[in-house]
Write an enzyme that holds these catalytic residues in place. Structure first.
Site, PDB file in Angstrom:
ATOM      1  N   THR A 121      -1.873  -2.373  15.880  1.00 39.34           N
ATOM      2  CA  THR A 121      -1.460  -2.400  14.401  1.00 39.34           C
ATOM      3  C   THR A 121      -2.401  -2.652  13.775  1.00 39.34           C
ATOM      4  OG1 THR A 121       0.201  -3.880  12.608  1.00 39.34           O
ATOM      5  CG2 THR A 121      -0.582  -4.580  14.863  1.00 39.34           C
ATOM      6  N   TYR A 145       0.280 -12.174  14.104  1.00 37.88           N
ATOM      7  CA  TYR A 145       0.666 -10.778  14.460  1.00 37.88           C
ATOM      8  C   TYR A 145      -0.612  -9.992  15.191  1.00 37.88           C
ATOM      9  CZ  TYR A 145       2.832  -6.161  15.261  1.00 37.88           C
ATOM     10  OH  TYR A 145       2.619  -4.872  15.273  1.00 37.88           O
TER      11      TYR A 145
HETATM   12  N1  UFG Z   1       9.121  -6.005   1.352  1.00 37.51           N
HETATM   13  C1  UFG Z   1       9.432  -6.201   0.239  1.00 37.51           C
HETATM   14  N2  UFG Z   1      11.011  -6.727   0.091  1.00 37.51           N
HETATM   15  C2  UFG Z   1      11.640  -7.110   1.692  1.00 37.51           C
HETATM   16  C3  UFG Z   1      11.352  -6.164   3.025  1.00 37.51           C
HETATM   17  C4  UFG Z   1       9.570  -5.841   2.629  1.00 37.51           C
HETATM   18  O1  UFG Z   1       9.407  -7.160  -1.150  1.00 37.51           O
HETATM   19  O2  UFG Z   1      13.017  -6.737   1.994  1.00 37.51           O
HETATM   20  C5  UFG Z   1       7.367  -5.583   1.383  1.00 37.51           C
HETATM   21  C6  UFG Z   1       6.532  -6.913   2.090  1.00 37.51           C
HETATM   22  O3  UFG Z   1       6.397  -7.977   1.346  1.00 37.51           O
HETATM   23  C7  UFG Z   1       5.583  -5.564   2.383  1.00 37.51           C
HETATM   24  C8  UFG Z   1       6.168  -3.320   1.609  1.00 37.51           C
HETATM   25  O4  UFG Z   1       7.178  -4.122   1.763  1.00 37.51           O
HETATM   26  O5  UFG Z   1       4.325  -5.719   1.394  1.00 37.51           O
HETATM   27  C9  UFG Z   1       6.438  -3.361   3.273  1.00 37.51           C
HETATM   28  O6  UFG Z   1       7.224  -4.347   4.500  1.00 37.51           O
HETATM   29  P1  UFG Z   1       7.401  -4.715   5.947  1.00 37.51           P
HETATM   30  O7  UFG Z   1       8.132  -5.124   6.318  1.00 37.51           O
HETATM   31  O8  UFG Z   1       8.638  -2.649   5.959  1.00 37.51           O
HETATM   32  O9  UFG Z   1       6.511  -3.900   7.147  1.00 37.51           O
HETATM   33  P2  UFG Z   1       4.424  -4.890   6.711  1.00 37.51           P
HETATM   34  O10 UFG Z   1       3.836  -4.043   6.048  1.00 37.51           O
HETATM   35  O11 UFG Z   1       5.348  -6.326   7.182  1.00 37.51           O
HETATM   36  O12 UFG Z   1       4.957  -4.819   8.929  1.00 37.51           O
HETATM   37  C10 UFG Z   1       4.605  -3.187   8.969  1.00 37.51           C
HETATM   38  C11 UFG Z   1       5.313  -3.843  10.776  1.00 37.51           C
HETATM   39  C12 UFG Z   1       3.895  -4.433  11.156  1.00 37.51           C
HETATM   40  C13 UFG Z   1       2.751  -3.988  10.969  1.00 37.51           C
HETATM   41  C14 UFG Z   1       3.106  -3.832   9.017  1.00 37.51           C
HETATM   42  C15 UFG Z   1       1.651  -3.242   8.828  1.00 37.51           C
HETATM   43  O13 UFG Z   1       6.185  -4.187  10.762  1.00 37.51           O
HETATM   44  O14 UFG Z   1       4.582  -4.816  12.524  1.00 37.51           O
HETATM   45  O15 UFG Z   1       4.074  -2.820   9.250  1.00 37.51           O
HETATM   46  O16 UFG Z   1       1.795  -2.984   8.092  1.00 37.51           O
HETATM   47  F1  UFG Z   1       1.841  -4.720  11.612  1.00 37.51           F
END
Ligand code: UFG
Length: 343
Positions: A121, A145
């Site tokens: 990741t 993670y």
């Molecule tokens: N977000 C919101 N509201 C929500 C959900 C997410 O504002 O209801 C934001 C998060 O804070 C983040 C962005 O949207 O800034 C993307 O969030 P996600 O949860 O969709 O994805 P992440 O970036 O946290 O994580 C994903 C995968 C991980 C991976 C990562 C790399 O879940 O396994 O991408 O960026 F490592």
């Protein structure tokens, strides 16, 4: 194509990315064997080869599955993978991700299976303040993670040294979208990922969408991510497998598009594609979030001749929306994770 090029063990093969990998492996002439404990996956997503229910903590079960299939390679997707959750329960992430991968590597080596494709990741990089992340960027994770995945990368290098374990590491940016033929798609419970959450809100399945933080050092103050279509992502895995089977070097590749979108831009794109009303609320930052994660994926493009053809944000959202509108995920939810009752 339906030539039998041998079995590939796909851990997490009943999950979102793993099931799409199974479809791509089958199309490339391999028999994908989904190894999954169904803790987050769905037996209904296993359509392209056998399902072996098992847990990575169970070494005897792993040995039995490797002995049964004598696979030519392993694709390792099964892991805890939520940034926010990993900040709350770091012990679970370190124990399950790292020990699970260790058990899997050792089981593979016991049957002389020496080609390992690993799902890592961009969270291994941490926050680099607006810098595009290439394979050369220093890895300094800011959440458990990312830390656990970085440890597994190091483990692979150690086993390459000691036992000749061949491996390709893929560092994903934000995976989204669904199979354009709508046979499989993304279904997490609880759902935490931005695109499915926004789509569910447009369908009236949620009252609103919360934007986590608007004071990041980005143009609109919300986090920027690089979204890559799941079909493009798994096609890179097939290219990585071919790379290894052709005897090429162990290698790490970033998988993203080089384009970043803010949370607000994603919400606007979903609004445009679905043409549905949406309530958006501002919420505090989520612990562990980096402000800006955008990939430099030149290495995969040049060396694997990878082409992320479906990864425009519009196409990603269109395919995800088609899946969510198909009713299949609602059917899986109604049936439960394993309709045959094995778990
Ligand atoms: N977000 C919101 N509201 C929500 C959900 C997410 O504002 O209801 C934001 C998060 O804070 C983040 C962005 O949207 O800034 C993307 O969030 P996600 O949860 O969709 O994805 P992440 O970036 O946290 O994580 C994903 C995968 C991980 C991976 C990562 C790399 O879940 O396994 O991408 O960026 F490592």
């Amino acid at each position: 194509m339906s030539v039998d090029r041998g079995h590939v063990i796909v851990t997490g093969g009943a999950g979102y990315i793993g099931s799409h990998a199974c479809k791509a492996l089958s199309a490339a002439g391999f028999v994908p064997v989904a190894f999954d404990n169904l803790s987050t996956g769905w037996a209904q997503a296993v359509k392209y080869g056998p399902l072996e229910i098992g847990d990575l903590m169970d070494r005897a079960r792993l040995d039995a599955v490797f002995a049964k299939y004598r696979p030519v390679a392993v694709m390792h997707f099964a892991a805890l993978s939520l940034v926010g959750e990993s900040m709350q329960f770091p012990g679970r992430y370190w124990r399950e991700n790292v020990t699970g991968a260790l058990n899997l590597i050792e089981a593979a080596l016991r049957t002389d299976c020496k080609d390992f494709i690993f799902s890592s990741t961009c969270a291994t990089f941490g926050d680099h303040d607006g810098v595009t992340l290439t394979e050369e960027t220093e890895q300094r994770p800011i959440n458990a993670y990312g830390g656990s995945k970085k440890a597994i990368e190091e483990m692979l290098r150690d086993f390459a040294e000691s036992d000749g374990l061949g491996h390709v590491i893929f560092r994903y940016f934000n995976v989204a979208g669904a199979d354009p033929e709508c046979e499989i798609g993304e279904l997490h419970r609880p759902e935490t990922h931005l695109i499915p959450i926004v789509i569910e809100a447009t369908q009236g399945k949620r009252e609103s969408v919360a934007v986590f933080g608007d004071d990041y050092p980005t143009p609109d103050g919300t986090c920027i991510r690089d979204y890559v279509h799941v079909v493009d992502l798994v096609n890179a895995h097939i290219a990585g497998l071919e790379w290894r089977l052709a005897g090429k070097e162990n290698r790490a590749f970033n998988l993203g598009t080089g384009h970043g979108y803010s949370v607000r831009e994603v919400i606007d794109t979903v609004k445009r594609v679905t043409n549905a009303p949406l309530t958006v609320q501002q919420a505090p930052r989520r612990a562990g979030d980096a402000s800006y994660l955008v990939s430099g994926s030149q290495r995969a493009i040049e060396e694997l001749t990878w082409r992320p053809l479906r990864s425009s944000l519009e196409t990603i959202v269109e395919d995800a929306y088609q899946w969510h509108q198909s009713g299949i995920s609602d059917q899986w939810l109604a049936e439960g994770r394993d309709p045959s009752g094995r778990t």
